[in-house]
Design a protein around this motif. Sequence first.
Motif, PDB file in Angstrom:
ATOM      1  N   TYR A 243      -9.600   2.548  -5.957  1.00 18.71           N
ATOM      2  CA  TYR A 243      -8.137   2.488  -5.867  1.00 18.71           C
ATOM      3  C   TYR A 243      -7.711   2.061  -4.472  1.00 18.71           C
ATOM      4  O   TYR A 243      -6.801   1.223  -4.305  1.00 18.71           O
ATOM      5  CB  TYR A 243      -7.558   3.855  -6.210  1.00 18.71           C
ATOM      6  N   THR A 244      -8.364   2.616  -3.439  1.00 16.97           N
ATOM      7  CA  THR A 244      -8.014   2.258  -2.061  1.00 16.97           C
ATOM      8  C   THR A 244      -8.322   0.800  -1.781  1.00 16.97           C
ATOM      9  O   THR A 244      -7.548   0.112  -1.087  1.00 16.97           O
ATOM     10  CB  THR A 244      -8.779   3.162  -1.083  1.00 16.97           C
ATOM     11  N   GLU A 245      -9.433   0.289  -2.284  1.00 15.54           N
ATOM     12  CA  GLU A 245      -9.786  -1.120  -2.087  1.00 15.54           C
ATOM     13  C   GLU A 245      -8.755  -2.039  -2.741  1.00 15.54           C
ATOM     14  O   GLU A 245      -8.380  -3.071  -2.156  1.00 15.54           O
ATOM     15  CB  GLU A 245     -11.177  -1.398  -2.658  1.00 15.54           C
ATOM     16  N   GLU A 246      -8.299  -1.680  -3.932  1.00 15.24           N
ATOM     17  CA  GLU A 246      -7.300  -2.510  -4.612  1.00 15.24           C
ATOM     18  C   GLU A 246      -5.988  -2.543  -3.832  1.00 15.24           C
ATOM     19  O   GLU A 246      -5.382  -3.606  -3.647  1.00 15.24           O
ATOM     20  CB  GLU A 246      -7.071  -1.977  -6.028  1.00 15.24           C
ATOM     21  N   ARG A 247      -5.540  -1.351  -3.351  1.00 12.60           N
ATOM     22  CA  ARG A 247      -4.306  -1.310  -2.566  1.00 12.60           C
ATOM     23  C   ARG A 247      -4.478  -2.049  -1.239  1.00 12.60           C
ATOM     24  O   ARG A 247      -3.551  -2.700  -0.749  1.00 12.60           O
ATOM     25  CB  ARG A 247      -3.906   0.140  -2.296  1.00 12.60           C
ATOM     26  N   PHE A 248      -5.667  -1.941  -0.648  1.00 13.14           N
ATOM     27  CA  PHE A 248      -5.920  -2.612   0.624  1.00 13.14           C
ATOM     28  C   PHE A 248      -5.858  -4.128   0.459  1.00 13.14           C
ATOM     29  O   PHE A 248      -5.282  -4.831   1.302  1.00 13.14           O
ATOM     30  CB  PHE A 248      -7.293  -2.189   1.161  1.00 13.14           C
ATOM     31  N   PHE A 290       5.939  -3.394   9.995  1.00 16.49           N
ATOM     32  CA  PHE A 290       5.817  -2.432   8.884  1.00 16.49           C
ATOM     33  C   PHE A 290       4.579  -2.746   8.032  1.00 16.49           C
ATOM     34  O   PHE A 290       3.806  -1.844   7.681  1.00 16.49           O
ATOM     35  CB  PHE A 290       7.089  -2.481   8.035  1.00 16.49           C
ATOM     36  N   ALA A 291       4.394  -4.013   7.704  1.00 21.27           N
ATOM     37  CA  ALA A 291       3.223  -4.407   6.912  1.00 21.27           C
ATOM     38  C   ALA A 291       1.930  -4.159   7.679  1.00 21.27           C
ATOM     39  O   ALA A 291       0.911  -3.750   7.105  1.00 21.27           O
ATOM     40  CB  ALA A 291       3.343  -5.879   6.512  1.00 21.27           C
ATOM     41  N   TYR A 295      -1.069  -1.846   6.544  1.00 21.79           N
ATOM     42  CA  TYR A 295      -2.396  -2.473   6.448  1.00 21.79           C
ATOM     43  C   TYR A 295      -3.426  -1.717   7.290  1.00 21.79           C
ATOM     44  O   TYR A 295      -4.561  -1.481   6.852  1.00 21.79           O
ATOM     45  CB  TYR A 295      -2.265  -3.928   6.906  1.00 21.79           C
ATOM     46  N   THR A 296      -3.029  -1.314   8.474  1.00 24.28           N
ATOM     47  CA  THR A 296      -3.943  -0.567   9.355  1.00 24.28           C
ATOM     48  C   THR A 296      -4.280   0.798   8.775  1.00 24.28           C
ATOM     49  O   THR A 296      -5.440   1.238   8.816  1.00 24.28           O
ATOM     50  CB  THR A 296      -3.311  -0.408  10.741  1.00 24.28           C
TER      51      THR A 296
END
Length: 375
Positions: A243-248, A290-291, A295-296
């Motif tokens: 899930y984290t990889e997809e959001r990243f 903000f992005a 992202y970070t």
Amino acid sequence: MEKTELPITKNNEEIDLLELAKTVWLKRRIIFITILLFSILGVLVALVLQNEYTAGSTFVPQTSEQGKVGGNLGGLASLAGINLGGLSGGSEIPPSLYPKIVSSVKFRKDLLNATLNIQGDSQKISYQYYYDSIHRLGLIPLFAKYTIGLPGLFIKNIRGNNVMESPSNDHGLINVSESEFEHFKRLDNQVSIEFNEKEGFVSLSFSMPEPLMAAQMARYAEELLQKEVIEFKIQSAREHLKYTEERFEEKKIEFEGIQKKLAIFRDRNQNLSSAMILNQLEKLEAEYNFAFSIYTELAKQLEQAKLQVSKDTPIFSIIQPVTIPIEKSAPRRPLIVIVFVLLGLVIAFGYIFGREFVLSVKEQWEIKNNSDPES
């Protein structure tokens, strides 16, 4: 007519040991012949049975610290009648459930596809192919198959000719064919797994007609079991990582788009300093910041999720690795001969005393009828 003295007295119906010993001595020829015949039969059976070799390993599953604390406290609290099983907090499979995994349909299906090497042959085959095409039954199993099992074999052939193949599975369910089911029954007798709760180690073994194949199947079963345990343990962490990889990836594309948009705007408006342009620039920079912050943060969470997967992965400490067995584990030929000797002894005694008992009952019945005035 000569009357034989009975080993049972007429007064108190107690067994006369001297008479029993006398009866055994008089019938010693029958006892000796019976034991001799059963001894020969036992030797033949012991020689006909196929050799079995057993290979295995011993390992300790290293559970999480939280699980260890729960296990230690659980051992103490159980003395006071308190169950702390719900406080362990882990999502791992306890070693006591490893036999359930080994006996599952999915696990046994995977064992059928295990790759084997026959002794002295470099060709690789599967476990299922070996027992379907190469392995030959011993004399006793073959005799039992075509005598006692002949009706079942006949019915199976009829059903095989009349029953259509099972339809394809479109519901996500596991299909088991009759051939696979027969292999499953053999696997239940070949693979063995035990958990020593006191010492905390797991013993796994596998038996095969050849030592090399036994070692290969034991190692494959060990690796397959550990893989199943690891998959179950890290399932939650792996789903979180996915899930984290997809959001990243989504935020990465979004961030790169805003970054590109800001760069293009700056290139086109280098010498302009109107309030509207500055306002748009500030707006783009705010979106960029903000992005970038999102992202970070997702990049940090992604690294944490990867570390969590590594942290949750169980470690198995191998105490005794799988080795190719030298000595056979079965059959135990001396024990088989001893069992047949004892069986012959029991049958001989049963025949002698049973025959004497029948004769004594018959004699008493004749005496009673002769002494009856009405007869």
